[in-house]
Each structure stands twice: as structure tokens, then as C-alpha cells.
Design an enzyme around this catalytic site. Structure first.
Site: not given
Length: 449
Positions: A111, A135, A139
């Protein structure tokens, strides 16, 4: 992703726990087993489920595309432990099982959230990573785990960092995520609400967040190209950005939605969401060189494909389809003395109907209705309408006989409020192999949580 892999000649296994995925999105190409698609229900966090997916065919898998992840940057701030379990623990389990099963090729969907808010206008693969949410951190840790395992094993890999995925590659595949921008905007418009912009005080030209928006089909093709390159033994960079080199703001997205749908609205302005960087735009030059990457769709193309898929699924809901974003009311209980369909417009003397899609199934059952979906009808009758129409009842979305359908007035206007029965993008692990006239080779390709 599944369809693009099948179209490339590969057999595919999908691993999905269906916590938010759509089973009907898998196996649309003929019968699943005969067409080379297998489905395993389970989570990547579960080693047994991963083993079942890898062993679904009678030959060993050659590679995996790992698209899974709990992907909501803003929500991850409130749910850090869940985010780390789904993204980091799952990666650990996957790598352990791949090593145990001697699967040595991995394409990871990473991402752009790994960058945080960059201090440069254009992000490259060497831009420092400073994630600003659990998040983004999870990643980046996933990339590190892959890198460290590759140092001590035969694992070949690449990670694809990308941005806001939008649009639809096929008219029957839609984005139903409760957090993604496009479905939020289209759902609001469908329900007669005004879409909103989260944050208009960022240091950007119009004050809203700027992102690279990439079409889902371009993204799928890039993953297939990466899997093919690894299978062919080509050396790839450890990380690629799938970017356009240019970005669009959320307000520019709203402008494109107005143009494409023809629906006029002025978006509501709300406070920022935690964890949302102001601007992330990347160059895709390395991916173009090695993977044939191209952002082939304009912003209006992306909106148009998403709108077409959204209209198709909401129309299907009128025939008892799912999810019930808009329900076509073919007939109303006789207590109201009216038969209606949902249409556009309506003159001042006509009834307006507001209905909701939840809480009515039990009432429908009690009334002896045999329905796939039910709605509660609240009729708001203007003075010119028959006062007997001002009642509440339960309506079925099952299509009536042709004679009744043909006699139903089509000018009634409805405002729709409904709850989607499915909540977010599928989490899949796709595992596949490609057949040729001379020999079979398999590539495990996948998406997950």
C-alpha cells in the site's frame, strides 16, 4: 483478480473467510471445478486453511498473490490489534506455510499508506517510508517479513504499492466497501443523501486529500504481470509503485461524479479522519518498465465503470437480488389500495414513498408472504391523493404477474434508504496454474483478508 488470472490460462484457488467477501464473485466462469477455480472458505491466519488452499489441486502450487488485508487506514487507528492480526500475523502464517509447502513465488499487494505524508511532490520507490496509521505500519512490516524470509530461503517476490482502487472491471463486480470513497458517494446519491468530504483544510489546492486513483482492472493486470515475471524467472525490484504521476482531490472526484451521473449536488464538508495523509501521488515508471504498468483509465472512465456496476446491482436488488441498495416495489399491500413501481420524477399530486430495507422480513413472514426480500412502506400522501393511501404496510419485491405489472403506474417517486447486506471488498487467496499444450505449470496466485 480471479477472472484476469483465469483469462491468463491459470487455474485458481480462492481462500476467503467470507467475513466481508462475496462468494458470488468467485467461480463466475462456468462451474468452479471444471473451469479451474476452487474455493476454500477460511482465513489466512489459520495455517490449516492455507494448507487446504495450497493443496486444492493435485499438483503443487508455484506461486501466490497475496491481496488480503484489513485495509482501512482511518479505522485501523481505532482497531490496531485487529489490523495487526489480519495483516501481520496473516503474513507470518502465509510465509511459514509457503516455506513448508516449498512454494517460492510471492506477489504482495502492499500500500501507498507505507509512505505516510511524503515531503516530496512525487513519490518514488526510494522515498522514505513513514506510515501514519496502524494499517500503513502493518503493510510495511509485511514487506519486511517477506524481505527477511527471502534472505534465508529460495523465495522470489515483489511488492506492489498502490493507492485508491476504484471502478469496476466487469459490470457485475462492484465495490461494496463501507469505507471506500466511490461506493460511499454512489450509495448516498442512490438514497437521496448528500455525499460528504472528510477534511477540507489540508495543504492542497482545494483543501481536500489528493491521491492517485487507479482502476481495479489495471491493478489486476499488474498483479498478473508480476506473477508471470516471477514464474518466468525474471528478476524484479522488491517494490513497485503503481501510480499515475498525477493525483486527484476528493473534491475533483465529486465533480467527476456529477459529470458522469448527471446528478447535481454540493458535498457536505466534514472534519478530517485520523490517519489520512494530505497528499500521496507516485510515479509508476519502474512498474511501466518491468510490468507493462499503465493507468489506462481517465477519472471519468473510473467513475463511469463504478456507476454502471452500481446501477446494475441496485437494479438486480429489485428482483430480490443482493445487496439491497435500491429495491423496486412491484406491488404494495392491498390495504393501501395502490400498486407502485420505483421511477423517476412524479407530479405534485402523486404519492411519494419512503421505504427501508431492514426489519421487515419478520413482518412479511407473519403476513404469509413468500418473499426473497421485504421492505417497510411508509406512504406520505399529499392532499390530492386518496387519504386511504396514508398507511404503513409490507411490500414484496417479487415481480407480480405480467397483467398486474403492466397496469402499475411508473411515475411514483421513491426515496430509498437501505443497509447493504455485504460490507466490503473480498479477501481472497488466489492460487492457480496455467495449462499449455506441452506441459502444465502452476502459479499460485492469491488475495486474502
Amino acid at each position: 483478480m480471479t477472472r484476469r488470472l483465469r483469462e491468463s490460462g491459470r487455474r485458481v484457488v480462492v481462500l476467503d473467510d467470507l467475513s466481508s467477501g462475496h462468494r458470488q464473485f468467485v467461480g463466475d466462469i462456468g462451474d468452479a471445478a471444471d473451469a479451474g477455480i476452487r474455493f476454500v472458505e477460511g482465513s489466512v491466519v489459520d495455517p490449516a486453511a492455507v494448507d487446504a488452499a495450497i493443496g486444492a489441486f493435485d499438483e503443487p502450487v508455484r506461486g501466490v498473490v497475496h491481496l488480503a488485508g484489513y485495509k482501512y487506514a482511518g479505522v485501523s487507528v481505532q482497531r490496531p490489534l485487529h489490523t495487526y492480526t489480519q495483516n501481520v500475523t496473516a503474513m507470518q502464517v502465509l510465509l511459514e506455510r509457503l516455506a513448508a509447502q516449498e512454494v517460492s513465488r510471492l506477489v504482495f499487494s502492499s500500500s501507498a499508506a507505507t509512505f505516510g505524508t511524503p515531503d516530496v511532490d512525487l513519490v518514488t520507490e526510494t522515498t522514505p517510508t513513514r506510515p501514519e496509521s496502524p494499517y500503513g505500519e502493518s503493510k510495511l512490516i509485511g514487506e519486511w517479513l517477506i524481505r527477511d524470509v527471502a534472505r534465508v530461503s529460495a523465495l522470489t517476490h515483489t511488492s506492489l504499492r498502490y493507492f485508491n482502487v476504484v471502478g469496476s472491471g466487469y459490470a457485475d463486480l462492484y465495490d461494496s466497501s463501507p469505507h471506500n470513497l466511490f461506493p460511499l458517494v454512489l450509495k448516498a446519491l442512490t438514497e437521496g443523501r448528500t455525499p460528504s468530504v472528510n477534511g477540507t483544510d489540508y495543504p492542497t489546492p482545494d483543501g481536500s486529500c489528493v491521491r492517485d486513483y487507479v482502476h481495479v482492472d489495471d491493478l489486476a493486470l499488474a498483479h498478473v504481470a508480476a506473477a508471470e515475471a516471477l514464474e518466468a524467472g525474471r528478476s524484479l525490484e522488491p517494490v513497485y509503485n503503481l501510480g499515475s504521476g498525477d493525483g486527484s482531490s476528493v473534491i475533483q472526484i465529486m465533480d467527476a461524479v456529477r459529470r458522469v451521473t448527471g446528478i447535481e449536488f454540493t458535498p457536505e464538508r466534514r472534519d478530517r479522519r485520523p490517519g489520512d495523509p494530505a497528499r500521496i501521488v507516485a510515479t509508476g515508471e519502474l512498474a511501466a518498465r518491468d510490468l507493462g504498468w499503465a493507468n489506462r483509465h481517465s477519472l471519468d472512465d473510473m467513475v463511469a465503470s463504478a456507476w454502471a456496476a452500481w446501477q446494475k446491482v441496485t437494479a438486480a436488488a429489485g428482483a430480490g437480488g443482493r445487496p439491497a441498495e435500491r429495491l423496486v416495489v412491484w406491488w404494495v399491500g392491498r390495504a393501501c389500495g395502490a400498486r407502485l413501481t420505483v421511477g423517476e420524477g412524479g407530479s405534485p399530486g402523486q404519492m411519494a414513498v419512503m421505504f427501508t430495507a431492514w426489519g421487515a422480513r419478520d413482518a412479511a413472514t407473519r403476513r404469509g408472504m413468500s418473499v426473497r426480500s421485504a421492505v417497510t412502506i411508509v406512504v406520505r400522501a399529499p392532499a390530492a391523493a386518496n387519504s386511504s393511501a396514508a398507511c404503513a404496510t409490507v411490500a414484496s419485491t417479487v415481480e407480480p404477474p405480467a397483467a398486474e405489472r403492466n397496469s402499475t403506474p411508473r411515475s411514483a417517486r421513491a426515496e430509498v434508504s437501505s443497509r447493504s447486506l455485504t460490507r466490503s471488498r473480498p479477501r481472497l487467496l488466489l492460487v492457480g496454474r496455467r495449462r499449455s499444450s506441452r506441459a502444465s505449470s502452476r502459479t499460485a496466485v492469491g488475495t486474502t483478508t
